[in-house]
Design a protein around this motif. Structure first.
Motif, mmCIF file in Angstrom:
data_model
loop_
_atom_site.group_PDB
_atom_site.id
_atom_site.type_symbol
_atom_site.label_atom_id
_atom_site.label_comp_id
_atom_site.label_asym_id
_atom_site.label_seq_id
_atom_site.Cartn_x
_atom_site.Cartn_y
_atom_site.Cartn_z
ATOM 1 N N ASP A 49 0.821 -1.225 0.000
ATOM 2 C CA ASP A 49 0.000 0.000 0.000
ATOM 3 C C ASP A 49 0.847 1.265 0.000
ATOM 4 O O ASP A 49 0.311 2.368 -0.065
ATOM 5 C CB ASP A 49 -0.929 0.015 1.224
ATOM 6 C CG ASP A 49 -2.010 -1.058 1.136
ATOM 7 O OD1 ASP A 49 -2.386 -1.442 0.021
ATOM 8 O OD2 ASP A 49 -2.466 -1.511 2.205
ATOM 9 N N GLY A 50 2.171 1.128 0.088
ATOM 10 C CA GLY A 50 3.082 2.272 0.171
ATOM 11 C C GLY A 50 3.438 2.498 1.628
ATOM 12 O O GLY A 50 2.731 3.197 2.352
ATOM 13 N N LYS A 89 -1.128 4.904 -0.313
ATOM 14 C CA LYS A 89 -2.524 5.149 0.047
ATOM 15 C C LYS A 89 -2.598 6.101 1.236
ATOM 16 O O LYS A 89 -3.524 6.896 1.339
ATOM 17 C CB LYS A 89 -3.230 3.830 0.365
ATOM 18 C CG LYS A 89 -3.425 2.950 -0.846
ATOM 19 C CD LYS A 89 -4.135 1.657 -0.474
ATOM 20 C CE LYS A 89 -4.317 0.780 -1.695
ATOM 21 N NZ LYS A 89 -5.005 -0.475 -1.344
ATOM 22 N N PHE A 90 -1.623 6.009 2.120
ATOM 23 C CA PHE A 90 -1.586 6.885 3.281
ATOM 24 C C PHE A 90 -1.524 8.343 2.847
ATOM 25 O O PHE A 90 -2.294 9.172 3.312
ATOM 26 C CB PHE A 90 -0.375 6.537 4.161
ATOM 27 C CG PHE A 90 -0.219 7.413 5.360
ATOM 28 C CD1 PHE A 90 -0.970 7.182 6.497
ATOM 29 C CD2 PHE A 90 0.682 8.472 5.358
ATOM 30 C CE1 PHE A 90 -0.833 7.993 7.616
ATOM 31 C CE2 PHE A 90 0.819 9.289 6.466
ATOM 32 C CZ PHE A 90 0.058 9.044 7.600
ATOM 33 N N VAL A 121 -13.833 9.990 7.686
ATOM 34 C CA VAL A 121 -12.808 9.020 7.321
ATOM 35 C C VAL A 121 -13.152 7.646 7.906
ATOM 36 O O VAL A 121 -13.056 6.628 7.226
ATOM 37 C CB VAL A 121 -11.425 9.521 7.797
ATOM 38 C CG1 VAL A 121 -10.384 8.431 7.763
ATOM 39 C CG2 VAL A 121 -10.987 10.719 6.968
ATOM 40 N N ALA A 122 -13.564 7.627 9.158
ATOM 41 C CA ALA A 122 -13.909 6.366 9.811
ATOM 42 C C ALA A 122 -15.167 5.757 9.206
ATOM 43 O O ALA A 122 -15.208 4.552 8.925
ATOM 44 C CB ALA A 122 -14.100 6.583 11.308
ATOM 45 N N GLU A 123 -16.186 6.569 9.005
ATOM 46 C CA GLU A 123 -17.449 6.067 8.457
ATOM 47 C C GLU A 123 -17.266 5.494 7.056
ATOM 48 O O GLU A 123 -17.848 4.459 6.725
ATOM 49 C CB GLU A 123 -18.480 7.196 8.419
ATOM 50 C CG GLU A 123 -19.840 6.756 7.899
ATOM 51 C CD GLU A 123 -20.827 7.903 7.877
ATOM 52 O OE1 GLU A 123 -21.482 8.075 6.835
ATOM 53 O OE2 GLU A 123 -20.914 8.620 8.891
ATOM 54 N N TYR A 158 -8.425 4.118 3.824
ATOM 55 C CA TYR A 158 -7.250 3.286 4.078
ATOM 56 C C TYR A 158 -6.682 3.506 5.483
ATOM 57 O O TYR A 158 -6.326 2.549 6.172
ATOM 58 C CB TYR A 158 -6.158 3.560 3.020
ATOM 59 C CG TYR A 158 -4.823 3.008 3.422
ATOM 60 C CD1 TYR A 158 -4.563 1.640 3.324
ATOM 61 C CD2 TYR A 158 -3.825 3.833 3.934
ATOM 62 C CE1 TYR A 158 -3.346 1.127 3.732
ATOM 63 C CE2 TYR A 158 -2.607 3.315 4.334
ATOM 64 C CZ TYR A 158 -2.369 1.967 4.237
ATOM 65 O OH TYR A 158 -1.171 1.455 4.653
ATOM 66 N N VAL A 159 -6.595 4.752 5.915
ATOM 67 C CA VAL A 159 -5.951 5.048 7.207
ATOM 68 C C VAL A 159 -6.712 4.482 8.401
ATOM 69 O O VAL A 159 -6.199 4.496 9.517
ATOM 70 C CB VAL A 159 -5.696 6.564 7.410
ATOM 71 C CG1 VAL A 159 -4.697 7.069 6.391
ATOM 72 C CG2 VAL A 159 -6.985 7.360 7.378
#
Length: 190
Positions: A19-20, A114-115, A139-141, A145-146
């Motif tokens: 994913d980098g 992706k980060f 972001v969570a919902e 990727y993070v």
């Protein structure tokens, strides 16, 4: 760690690299050195009847085969070719890792991960006026990727959002499931 825990750690490392790689050089070096320990544990486990050596060896081989497709930058040519994980590094990783690695070892790696994509998107949301708690919750919902691991989410938020020490503590508590969404909003002053 036992053999199976080391194997799981190596699998996680491989996923991170594909994913980098999003962590720092120090973590990277610990991770690649854990592969050497895994090699030693594999040799020692051959006599252990409780461990299905053939299945573990097959899984390790599958992880290694996948990882070798991106470990194509030779950074440490003095290491034996048989220890490719110590000799080579991934051809791409997160920007911060690439900068740090170039500074420490003079080896260029392409900045692609992706980060970084998620961090850039979070910075843009903040620049567009979205409140930090709303960004975190979005972001969570949406399971960016993070959100794969709490530490990744915490790292991304620290990189992209202005926060003081108290807000960072609340963020960590929320990322690890110890604070609710309303608690995060209250801690971030929203």
């Amino acid at each position: 760690m036992d053999l199976l825990e080391r194997l799981a750690r190596w699998r996680t490392f491989a996923d991170d690299c594909l994913d980098g790689y999003p962590w720092e050089v120090e973590e990277f070096l610990m991770d690649v050195n854990s592969r050497s320990t895994l090699q030693e544990l594999m040799a020692a486990s051959r006599e252990d009847r409780a461990v299905d050596h053939h299945l573990i060896a097959a899984e390790l081989d599958a992880i290694d085969t996948t990882l070798r497709t991106i470990f194509d930058v030779e950074a440490f040519p003095k290491m034996p070719p048989s220890e490719w994980w110590l000799r080579c590094v991934p051809s791409y990783a997160a920007r911060d890792f690439c900068r740090e690695f170039k500074g420490a070892y003079g080896v260029s790696i392409a900045a692609r991960s992706k980060f970084d994509l998620d961090v850039d998107a979070m910075v843009q949301l903040s620049a567009n006026g979205m409140a930090p708690a709303d960004i975190c919750l979005k972001v969570a919902e949406e399971q960016w990727y993070v959100t794969k691991r709490p530490a990744l989410l915490f790292r991304a938020c620290r990189r992209s959002l202005p926060m003081d020490r108290s807000a960072r503590r609340a963020l960590w508590a929320w990322a690890t499931g110890n604070v609710s969404a309303p608690g995060l909003r209250a801690a971030l002053g929203e």
